[in-house]
Design an enzyme around this catalytic site. Structure first.
Site, PDB file in Angstrom:
ATOM      1  N   ASP A   8      -3.720   6.855   7.862  1.00 39.21           N
ATOM      2  CA  ASP A   8      -4.798   6.537   8.799  1.00 39.21           C
ATOM      3  C   ASP A   8      -5.537   7.803   9.245  1.00 39.21           C
ATOM      4  O   ASP A   8      -6.753   7.787   9.468  1.00 39.21           O
ATOM      5  CB  ASP A   8      -4.241   5.860  10.058  1.00 39.21           C
ATOM      6  CG  ASP A   8      -3.362   4.659   9.770  1.00 39.21           C
ATOM      7  OD1 ASP A   8      -2.921   4.496   8.616  1.00 39.21           O
ATOM      8  OD2 ASP A   8      -3.087   3.903  10.705  1.00 39.21           O
ATOM      9  N   GLU A  51      -1.549  -5.078   2.167  1.00 38.50           N
ATOM     10  CA  GLU A  51      -0.090  -5.181   2.105  1.00 38.50           C
ATOM     11  C   GLU A  51       0.392  -6.633   1.997  1.00 38.50           C
ATOM     12  O   GLU A  51       1.596  -6.878   1.982  1.00 38.50           O
ATOM     13  CB  GLU A  51       0.531  -4.491   3.318  1.00 38.50           C
ATOM     14  CG  GLU A  51       0.310  -2.989   3.296  1.00 38.50           C
ATOM     15  CD  GLU A  51       0.725  -2.292   4.583  1.00 38.50           C
ATOM     16  OE1 GLU A  51       0.847  -1.062   4.566  1.00 38.50           O
ATOM     17  OE2 GLU A  51       0.891  -2.987   5.609  1.00 38.50           O
ATOM     18  N   LYS A  98      -5.163  -8.549   3.957  1.00 38.39           N
ATOM     19  CA  LYS A  98      -4.866  -8.050   5.300  1.00 38.39           C
ATOM     20  C   LYS A  98      -5.980  -7.147   5.807  1.00 38.39           C
ATOM     21  O   LYS A  98      -6.349  -7.184   6.983  1.00 38.39           O
ATOM     22  CB  LYS A  98      -3.536  -7.300   5.262  1.00 38.39           C
ATOM     23  CG  LYS A  98      -3.057  -6.772   6.610  1.00 38.39           C
ATOM     24  CD  LYS A  98      -1.738  -6.015   6.440  1.00 38.39           C
ATOM     25  CE  LYS A  98      -1.245  -5.473   7.764  1.00 38.39           C
ATOM     26  NZ  LYS A  98      -0.061  -4.604   7.608  1.00 38.39           N
ATOM     27  N   GLN A  99      -6.512  -6.302   4.942  1.00 34.02           N
ATOM     28  CA  GLN A  99      -7.562  -5.343   5.330  1.00 34.02           C
ATOM     29  C   GLN A  99      -8.343  -4.974   4.080  1.00 34.02           C
ATOM     30  O   GLN A  99      -7.964  -5.332   2.973  1.00 34.02           O
ATOM     31  CB  GLN A  99      -6.949  -4.094   5.937  1.00 34.02           C
ATOM     32  CG  GLN A  99      -6.131  -3.256   4.966  1.00 34.02           C
ATOM     33  CD  GLN A  99      -5.355  -2.152   5.644  1.00 34.02           C
ATOM     34  OE1 GLN A  99      -4.326  -2.395   6.254  1.00 34.02           O
ATOM     35  NE2 GLN A  99      -5.843  -0.929   5.549  1.00 34.02           N
TER      36      GLN A  99
END
Length: 766
Positions: free
Chosen positions: A360, A490, A602-603
Site C-alpha cells: 500500500d 484476493e 475485491k478491488q
C-alpha cells in the site's frame, strides 16, 4: 445501512450522545497519533463496558509465532505485530468513594466527543450521575505532541453539580496489558523496574524476543482554584503498575483538574541505559511549557501541516469532513522524520494487519507524501525498501530463487516476510512490482536522478531477477507464463496468468534494463560499483529482454479486453447489481470456497494496471475495461473505490467518480465495511487524496511536465489543493466557472492544462 452518528463538520469529528454499542468504533475514529506513537480513544477513567484498549509505539513490535493448522515449507516463523504498549493515559476517579464508570452511571447527558483536526486535539465531555447520586460534569482533553513527540498530555476536569464532593484522581501507568490480536496469548512485555520520584513515575520494560527497551513515564499535578498541588497523597505500586492519588474536597459548582503528561522513551532513539534519564528530560521540557503552552505549540505545528496539505471543498460538508479526516490521519501516522518507520494499514489505530508495511505504501501513499511534503520524505520511504534489500533476497532464497533475486515481503517490520497465508505470502507477488513502480513514480515526479544510481538500481536488479526466474516457458503458447499467483483481487487465489502481474513483470524487466543503460551513461562510477556488487552479466540481461518480449497476456477477442486471468470467463458472470443485497458484503456472508469460484472482484486488479500504466492505453481501451470489470467489483477492499474514482473521472463520469470518492473518503466515518472498531484504514486514505488531485484535478506528469485536466462534481461549488512540485508550491482552485493556478513559492513553470501549455510565475498568475 451505514453508521451515521458522526456529525457533519468541516474541521472536527464529532459524536453526540453516549451509546455503549459504538464505544469501540469511536475508539478507532477518535484515535490520535504524532508519527512516533499513537493511541485509540479509550477513556482515561475506568470503563467496564466493551472496549479495545490500545497504545502503540512506532517501530516497536513482537514476532508472534505463526499459528496455522498445516505447516508448509517456506512459511514465515512469525507474524510481526506492533504491540499494545504499556498504558500511560489511565486516570481512575472516585466521587465520594464511588468509582467513575460510564457503564454504571445514570442520566448521562451532553455527552460529546470532538477530534479537532485543525488544531490536533481530542476532547470528551459529559454530565452524568454516579451510583451514589452525585451529578458531575467532566471535560477531558488529550493530545500527542508533534513538537515533543515522546510526550502526550491530558487535562481531566471535574465539576460536581448537585453537591460538594471528595474527588480522588488516581493517575497511573500500567505494563500489565495484553494484545487484542495475539496468536498464542504470549507475554509480550517483561517489566524490569518500577520507580517514582515525587509526582513522576516510571516503568522500564522490554519486549520479549525482540528486546526493544522502553521507559513508560508520567507526571501529574492537581489544580483547584488558584492552587497547584504537585505532591500526591498516596503512592499505589503493584507488580506491573504504579500510580498516585490526589484527594480534593470540591465545592458544588467548582472545577478541579488533573494535568498529566506521559509517554515513552525507546532505545531505538536513545542509549538503552539512559531511558529514565531522557524521560525526565522530556518531562522537564514540557513542564516548563505547561499544558496550555504545549497545546499552543500543537496548534502551531498542525497549522503548518494544514498550510500545505489541506484540500478545501466548498458546498459539501460531508465530502470536506471526509478528506480532512483522511489527511489528518495520514499526518498522524507518518511524519517522514524517521526512515526506519513506514505506514501500516491501520496506523496507530488498531492491531489488524500487525501494524506492518504492505505494498500500500508504494502504490497509494507515496504520491500523497511526494506532493504534500518535500521530496526527502518520499525518498525516505524508498530508502526504507533499499535498506531491506538483503532481506528481500533472503526471502526469495527461502522459496528457491537464486542469484540475488529479490522478493519483497507482503508484510514486514524489518524486511523479513512475516505473513503466513499461503495464497498471499507466496502468490501475491505483484507487490514486488509496486516497489519498482514507486521508484519510477518518484523519479518522474521529482526529477531526483540520484536515487537510482545510489540505491534504486540494486533494488531494480533484484526485482528483475525475481521476475525472470518466476516465469516459465510454455511450449503450448510459445510464451512465458506466470502460474499460481494471486493478483490484487484476493477473491481469486492460485490463478494462472493474472494479467496485472504479468504486465507488471514485463514492465519491471524493461524498466530495469532502461535504468541500467541510463546509469551506465550518466553515472559510470555507480554503474561499475553496482555491477561488481551484483555480478550482473550480459547473458542475464539478455534473458530479461527475451522474457519481456515474449510475455503472455490472456485476452478475450469476444469482449475485446485483457482477461484478469486465464479462467475468468469460465465463471458464472452475474453482475454485482444482480446480487441479493442481504448477501453483501460477501466476505461476511459467503464461504471462502464460494467467493473463490465467483467472478467478484475485491478491488481494482486489471484496472490497477490501467491506473499505473495509463499512458500505455487509449481512453477507449480504459473505458472498455472499466465497463467490463467494474460491474463485477464488490469494493470490499479499502483500496478499491479510489482507483475507480480516478478512472471514472478520467472518463468524464463525474457522478460515478463522486460516489466512489464519497465512499473512499468516508469509508471509516460511515463504516462501510462494518469493521471500523478494529481500526482505521490508513493507507487507503492516501487514495482519497488521489481521488481529488489525480481524479477530479486530473494531475499527471507527462513528458516531464506537470499536467492537469480539471473537473468538478456538480455537488461542489469549488475545491482547492496545493502540491509541492520540484520546489514549487502550486495552488490549484477549481470552481464551476473555471480553474485558477497560483505559485505560492518557487520559480516560474510551464504546466499543461487540458493539453495546452500555460506558464506560471509569481508575477503573472492564471
Amino acid at each position: 445501512m451505514n453508521q451515521d452518528y458522526i456529525q457533519p463538520n468541516p474541521w472536527s469529528i464529532i459524536e453526540e450522545d453516549f451509546d455503549k454499542e459504538r464505544v469501540k468504533s469511536s475508539e478507532s475514529l477518535f484515535s490520535i497519533g504524532n508519527g512516533a506513537m499513537g493511541q485509540r480513544a479509550n477513556f482515561e477513567e475506568s470503563y467496564s463496558g466493551p472496549t479495545f484498549q490500545g497504545s502503540y509505539i512506532g517501530g516497536v513490535y513482537y514476532p508472534d509465532k505463526t499459528r496455522v493448522g498445516w505447516w508448509k515449507n517456506g512459511y514465515p516463523e512469525y507474524f510481526a505485530k506492533v504491540i499494545n504498549a504499556p498504558n500511560w493515559i489511565g486516570i481512575d476517579v472516585e466521587i465520594d468513594g464511588t468509582p467513575l464508570d460510564l457503564a454504571t452511571c445514570s442520566n448521562i447527558k451532553n455527552f460529546k466527543r470532538e477530534l479537532n483536526m485543525k488544531e490536533g486535539w481530542y476532547r470528551r465531555n459529559f454530565v452524568a450521575t454516579t451510583p451514589n447520586k452525585i451529578e458531575i460534569e467532566v471535560v477531558a482533553t488529550r493530545f500527542l505532541s508533534l513538537s515533543h513527540d515522546e510526550v502526550g498530555a491530558i487535562q481531566f476536569e471535574i465539576t460536581p453539580l448537585n453537591s460538594n464532593a471528595e474527588i480522588v484522581f488516581k493517575p497511573y501507568i500500567d505494563a500489565g496489558i495484553t494484545n487484542e490480536d495475539s496468536n498464542w496469548d504470549d507475554k509480550f512485555w517483561n517489566t524490569t523496574d518500577i520507580s517514582c520520584d515525587k509526582n513522576r513515575a516510571f516503568i522500564e520494560s522490554h519486549t520479549m524476543k525482540t528486546h526493544f527497551k522502553v521507559c513508560t513515564f508520567m507526571q501529574a499535578h492537581l489544580v483547584y482554584g488558584d492552587a497547584v498541588n504537585e505532591t500526591p497523597d498516596t503512592l499505589n505500586e503493584k507488580e506491573l503498575s504504579i500510580g498516585f492519588e490526589f484527594h480534593q474536597n470540591v465545592k458544588k459548582g467548582e472545577k478541579v483538574s488533573l494535568v498529566k503528561f506521559g509517554g515513552y522513551t525507546v532505545d531505538r532513539n536513545h542509549d538503552a541505559d539512559k531511558l529514565k534519564q531522557t524521560a525526565n528530560q522530556a518531562l522537564d521540557q514540557v513542564s516548563s511549557l505547561g499544558f496550555d503552552g504545549l497545546l499552543k505549540a500543537q496548534k502551531k505545528a498542525w497549522a503548518q501541516i494544514w498550510e500545505m496539505s489541506d484540500i478545501h471543498i466548498e458546498g459539501d460538508v460531508k465530502a470536506q469532513q471526509g478528506i480532512r479526516f483522511n489527511i489528518f490521519q495520514l499526518n498522524q501516522t507518518y511524519t517522514g522524520t524517521d526512515s526506519r518507520l513506514n505506514i501500516g494499514p491501520k496506523g496507530f489505530t488498531g492491531e489488524k494487519y500487525g501494524g506492518s508495511t504492505y505494498w500500500d505504501t508504494e502504490a497509494y501513499c507515496l504520491p500523497f507524501y511526494m506532493a504534500t511534503k518535500n521530496q526527502e520524505v518520499a525518498r525516505k520511504l524508498l530508502k526504507y525498501r533499499y535498506n531491506h534489500l538483503e532481506k528481500a533476497i533472503e526471502n526469495a532464497e527461502k522459496l528457491g530463487f537464486k542469484n540475488g533475486a529479490a522478493l519483497y515481503p507482503m508484510v514486514t517490520m524489518n524486511g523479513e516476510e512475516c505473513h503466513n497465508e499461503w495464497e498471499i505470502t507466496f502468490e501475491e507477488i505483484h507487490r514486488n512490482g509496486a516497489i519498482a513502480y514507486a521508484i519510477y513514480n518518484y523519479t518522474k515526479y521529482t526529477q531526483d536522478h540520484s536515487y537510482i544510481p545510489e540505491m534504486g538500481l540494486e533494488v531494480l536488479i533484484g526485482i528483475a531477477r525475481f521476475w525472470q526466474q518466476r516465469v516459465n516457458w510454455s511450449e503450448h503458447r510459445k510464451k512465458y507464463v506466470m502460474l499460481g499467483v494471486t493478483g490484487p483481487n484476493e477473491y481469486e487465489n492460485n490463478v494462472n496468468n493474472n494479467w496485472y502481474t504479468n504486465y507488471l513483470a514485463k514492465w519491471c524487466l524493461e524498466y530495469a534494463l532502461e535504468q541500467l543503460e541510463q546509469v551506465q551513461q550518466n553515472h559510470p562510477d555507480d554503474y561499475k560499483r553496482v555491477l561488481e556488487k551484483t555480478k550482473l552479466t550480459n547473458d542475464e540481461t539478455g534473458l530479461w529482454k527475451k522474457v519481456a518480449a515474449h510475455m503472455y497476456f490472456p485476452y478475450s477477442e469476444e469482449h475485446g479486453v485483457y482477461l484478469q486471468q486465464d479462467g475468468f470467463l469460465d465463471k458464472d458472470l452475474v453482475r454485482v447489481a444482480d446480487l441479493d443485497k442481504k448477501e453483501r458484503p460477501i466476505n461476511q456472508h459467503w464461504s471462502w470456497d464460494r467467493i473463490l469460484r465467483s467472478p467478484y472482484i475485491k478491488q481494482a486488479d486489471t484496472l490497477q494496471g490501467f491506473y499505473f500504466f495509463e499512458d500505455h492505453f487509449t481512453e477507449q481501451e480504459l473505458e472498455k475495461h472499466f465497463d467490463f470489470y467494474e460491474p463485477f467489483t464488490v469494493h470490499e477492499s479499502s483500496l478499491s473505490p479510489c482507483v475507480h474514482s480516478v478512472q471514472a473521472a478520467k472518463l468524464g463520469r463525474m457522478e460515478q467518480a463522486y460516489t466512489f470518492y464519497l465512499r473512499t473518503s468516508r469509508l471509516d466515518l460511515d463504516d462501510y465495511n462494518k469493521e471500523v472498531e478494529e481500526g482505521l484504514h490508513i493507507t487507503s486514505m492516501a487514495g482519497t487524496w488521489m481521488s481529488i488531485v489525480e481524479g477530479f484535478g486530473g494531475m499527471r506528469v507527462k513528458d516531464g511536465k506537470l499536467s492537469f485536466a480539471p473537473k468538478i462534481p456538480e455537488q461542489w461549488n469549488s475545491y482547492s489543493f496545493k502540491i509541492n512540485f520540484r520546489d514549487r508550491i502550486l495552488k490549484v482552485t477549481v470552481t464551476q466557472a473555471g480553474t485558477r493556478f497560483d505559485i505560492d513559492e518557487g520559480e516560474a513553470i510551464t504546466i499543461m492544462v487540458n493539453d495546452e501549455p500555460v506558464t506560471l510565475s509569481n508575477q503573472d498568475q492564471k
